[in-house]
Design a protein around this motif. Structure first.
Motif, PDB file in Angstrom:
ATOM      1  N   PRO A   1      52.637 -20.809 -14.749  1.00  0.00           N
ATOM      2  CA  PRO A   1      53.513 -19.654 -14.543  1.00  0.00           C
ATOM      3  C   PRO A   1      52.793 -18.349 -14.210  1.00  0.00           C
ATOM      4  O   PRO A   1      53.417 -17.433 -13.668  1.00  0.00           O
ATOM      5  N   GLN A   2      51.490 -18.257 -14.524  1.00  0.00           N
ATOM      6  CA  GLN A   2      50.747 -17.027 -14.248  1.00  0.00           C
ATOM      7  C   GLN A   2      49.738 -17.178 -13.113  1.00  0.00           C
ATOM      8  O   GLN A   2      48.973 -16.247 -12.842  1.00  0.00           O
ATOM      9  N   LEU A   3      49.747 -18.306 -12.430  1.00  0.00           N
ATOM     10  CA  LEU A   3      48.758 -18.549 -11.388  1.00  0.00           C
ATOM     11  C   LEU A   3      48.999 -17.653 -10.174  1.00  0.00           C
ATOM     12  O   LEU A   3      50.039 -17.735  -9.532  1.00  0.00           O
ATOM     13  N   LYS A   4      48.011 -16.824  -9.864  1.00  0.00           N
ATOM     14  CA  LYS A   4      48.123 -15.906  -8.728  1.00  0.00           C
ATOM     15  C   LYS A   4      47.309 -16.351  -7.526  1.00  0.00           C
ATOM     16  O   LYS A   4      47.641 -16.000  -6.394  1.00  0.00           O
ATOM     17  N   ASP A   5      46.249 -17.109  -7.761  1.00  0.00           N
ATOM     18  CA  ASP A   5      45.293 -17.380  -6.693  1.00  0.00           C
ATOM     19  C   ASP A   5      44.821 -18.822  -6.745  1.00  0.00           C
ATOM     20  O   ASP A   5      44.239 -19.259  -7.745  1.00  0.00           O
ATOM     21  N   ILE A   6      45.090 -19.592  -5.680  1.00  0.00           N
ATOM     22  CA  ILE A   6      44.571 -20.946  -5.552  1.00  0.00           C
ATOM     23  C   ILE A   6      43.380 -20.874  -4.608  1.00  0.00           C
ATOM     24  O   ILE A   6      43.542 -20.717  -3.397  1.00  0.00           O
ATOM     25  N   ARG A   7      42.194 -20.988  -5.150  1.00  0.00           N
ATOM     26  CA  ARG A   7      40.982 -20.803  -4.372  1.00  0.00           C
ATOM     27  C   ARG A   7      40.306 -22.110  -3.975  1.00  0.00           C
ATOM     28  O   ARG A   7      39.312 -22.087  -3.254  1.00  0.00           O
ATOM     29  N   LYS A   8      40.814 -23.215  -4.466  1.00  0.00           N
ATOM     30  CA  LYS A   8      40.108 -24.467  -4.249  1.00  0.00           C
ATOM     31  C   LYS A   8      40.643 -25.177  -3.014  1.00  0.00           C
ATOM     32  O   LYS A   8      41.851 -25.330  -2.823  1.00  0.00           O
ATOM     33  N   GLN A   9      39.738 -25.655  -2.180  1.00  0.00           N
ATOM     34  CA  GLN A   9      40.092 -26.276  -0.906  1.00  0.00           C
ATOM     35  C   GLN A   9      40.999 -27.491  -1.083  1.00  0.00           C
ATOM     36  O   GLN A   9      41.898 -27.724  -0.286  1.00  0.00           O
ATOM     37  N   TYR A  10      40.783 -28.271  -2.126  1.00  0.00           N
ATOM     38  CA  TYR A  10      41.539 -29.512  -2.336  1.00  0.00           C
ATOM     39  C   TYR A  10      42.324 -29.464  -3.649  1.00  0.00           C
ATOM     40  O   TYR A  10      42.415 -30.461  -4.364  1.00  0.00           O
ATOM     41  N   ALA A  11      42.916 -28.351  -3.964  1.00  0.00           N
ATOM     42  CA  ALA A  11      43.515 -28.114  -5.276  1.00  0.00           C
ATOM     43  C   ALA A  11      44.387 -29.267  -5.769  1.00  0.00           C
ATOM     44  O   ALA A  11      44.242 -29.719  -6.911  1.00  0.00           O
ATOM     45  N   PHE A  12      45.324 -29.726  -4.949  1.00  0.00           N
ATOM     46  CA  PHE A  12      46.229 -30.811  -5.347  1.00  0.00           C
ATOM     47  C   PHE A  12      46.208 -31.952  -4.322  1.00  0.00           C
ATOM     48  O   PHE A  12      47.149 -32.736  -4.258  1.00  0.00           O
ATOM     49  N   GLU A  13      45.177 -32.060  -3.559  1.00  0.00           N
ATOM     50  CA  GLU A  13      45.140 -33.071  -2.502  1.00  0.00           C
ATOM     51  C   GLU A  13      45.345 -34.476  -3.064  1.00  0.00           C
ATOM     52  O   GLU A  13      44.787 -34.851  -4.097  1.00  0.00           O
ATOM     53  N   LYS A  14      46.176 -35.243  -2.396  1.00  0.00           N
ATOM     54  CA  LYS A  14      46.466 -36.631  -2.736  1.00  0.00           C
ATOM     55  C   LYS A  14      47.107 -36.802  -4.108  1.00  0.00           C
ATOM     56  O   LYS A  14      46.985 -37.868  -4.721  1.00  0.00           O
ATOM     57  N   CYS A  15      47.796 -35.778  -4.565  1.00  0.00           N
ATOM     58  CA  CYS A  15      48.643 -35.938  -5.765  1.00  0.00           C
ATOM     59  C   CYS A  15      49.961 -36.534  -5.267  1.00  0.00           C
ATOM     60  O   CYS A  15      50.955 -35.825  -5.058  1.00  0.00           O
ATOM     61  N   THR A  16      49.971 -37.814  -5.063  1.00  0.00           N
ATOM     62  CA  THR A  16      51.044 -38.466  -4.320  1.00  0.00           C
ATOM     63  C   THR A  16      52.362 -38.576  -5.074  1.00  0.00           C
ATOM     64  O   THR A  16      53.397 -38.870  -4.467  1.00  0.00           O
ATOM     65  N   ALA A  17      52.357 -38.343  -6.383  1.00  0.00           N
ATOM     66  CA  ALA A  17      53.603 -38.385  -7.155  1.00  0.00           C
ATOM     67  C   ALA A  17      54.244 -37.002  -7.299  1.00  0.00           C
ATOM     68  O   ALA A  17      55.378 -36.893  -7.763  1.00  0.00           O
ATOM     69  N   LEU A  18      53.539 -35.965  -6.881  1.00  0.00           N
ATOM     70  CA  LEU A  18      54.025 -34.594  -7.052  1.00  0.00           C
ATOM     71  C   LEU A  18      55.170 -34.305  -6.084  1.00  0.00           C
ATOM     72  O   LEU A  18      54.983 -34.333  -4.872  1.00  0.00           O
ATOM     73  N   GLU A  19      56.351 -34.039  -6.636  1.00  0.00           N
ATOM     74  CA  GLU A  19      57.532 -33.791  -5.820  1.00  0.00           C
ATOM     75  C   GLU A  19      57.868 -32.303  -5.707  1.00  0.00           C
ATOM     76  O   GLU A  19      58.525 -31.886  -4.751  1.00  0.00           O
ATOM     77  N   ARG A  20      57.401 -31.527  -6.683  1.00  0.00           N
ATOM     78  CA  ARG A  20      57.808 -30.121  -6.762  1.00  0.00           C
ATOM     79  C   ARG A  20      56.660 -29.274  -7.310  1.00  0.00           C
ATOM     80  O   ARG A  20      55.998 -29.663  -8.266  1.00  0.00           O
ATOM     81  N   ILE A  21      56.420 -28.129  -6.688  1.00  0.00           N
ATOM     82  CA  ILE A  21      55.466 -27.175  -7.211  1.00  0.00           C
ATOM     83  C   ILE A  21      56.140 -25.808  -7.264  1.00  0.00           C
ATOM     84  O   ILE A  21      56.698 -25.355  -6.268  1.00  0.00           O
ATOM     85  N   ASP A  22      56.141 -25.199  -8.425  1.00  0.00           N
ATOM     86  CA  ASP A  22      56.800 -23.910  -8.637  1.00  0.00           C
ATOM     87  C   ASP A  22      55.724 -22.904  -9.051  1.00  0.00           C
ATOM     88  O   ASP A  22      55.119 -23.024 -10.117  1.00  0.00           O
TER      89      ASP A  22
END
Length: 207
Positions: free
Chosen positions: A96-117
């Motif tokens: 809920p407090q994440l402001k900055d995604i700095r990683k190139q492959y942060a969620f790569e190949k998270c194949t079950a992930l349907e929703r990101i808020d």
């Protein structure tokens, strides 16, 4: 691996510590850890849940090989310098407090992930020198919600490559007042047809 050992010791639970060392841990719920170091849970294939109330930093490869990880919650994390790459069971993400995604492959190949808020996220990328594959190959990701009243900056168009969003069957929900700005942005315009107003979809975007 000294950082890893220190991180484990701060848990203060011998049984839990032993299970992490032996890579048999299934759940970590902790209110004291503030940093998850590199390789901390590397190869913990049985790990399903991680809740770190005071975690403010996660490092690269801390969750590599966590193929059973379904739920992560870091309410205090503001900057993501680690990633969940190849966490193929990941479904529930609470940042809920994440402001900055700095990683190139942060969620790569998270194949079950349907929703990101991402309620307050205002930047995704690693600069213009590198491609950003933050959600690359998230083959189930149909819903991305960017709630901030400030437009989220984007460094590279590859962010949703090979997802339903890039293929026209998933959507990015943003405040109505920012729709046109996102659609006209030099990078976000790649997904121009997939933007929807949060206000128009309470069933999907309700908190």
């Amino acid at each position: 691996m000294s950082d890893y050992t220190y991180t484990v010791e701060t848990l203060g639970d011998d049984t839990l510590t032993d299970s992490i060392i032996m890579r048999t841990v299934t759940e970590v719920i902790d209110q004291h850890i503030n940093t998850i170091s590199e390789y901390a849970f590397y190869g913990c294939a049985d790990l399903q849940t991680v809740i770190g109330t005071n975690v403010i930093s996660i490092r690269p490869d801390c969750f590599t090989g966590c193929t059973s990880l379904e739920t992560v919650s870091f309410p205090a994390l503001k900057v993501m310098d680690g990633y969940f790459r190849n966490c193929t069971a990941l479904k529930n993400v609470d940042l809920p407090q994440l402001k900055d995604i700095r990683k190139q492959y942060a969620f790569e190949k998270c194949t079950a992930l349907e929703r990101i808020d991402l309620p307050v996220c205002t930047h995704i990328g690693v600069g213009t020198t590198y491609s950003c594959y933050a959600f690359h190959y998230c083959s189930s990701l149909t819903t991305a919600i960017l709630r901030s009243e400030t437009m989220c900056s984007l460094d590279d168009i590859s962010v949703f490559a090979d997802t339903p969003i890039s293929k026209g069957t998933g959507y990015i929900y943003v405040p109505q007042a920012l729709i046109e700005s996102y659609q006209a942005h030099e990078k976000w315009c790649t997904y121009a047809d997939q933007f929807r107003a949060i206000e128009d979809y309470p069933d999907i975007c309700g908190q």
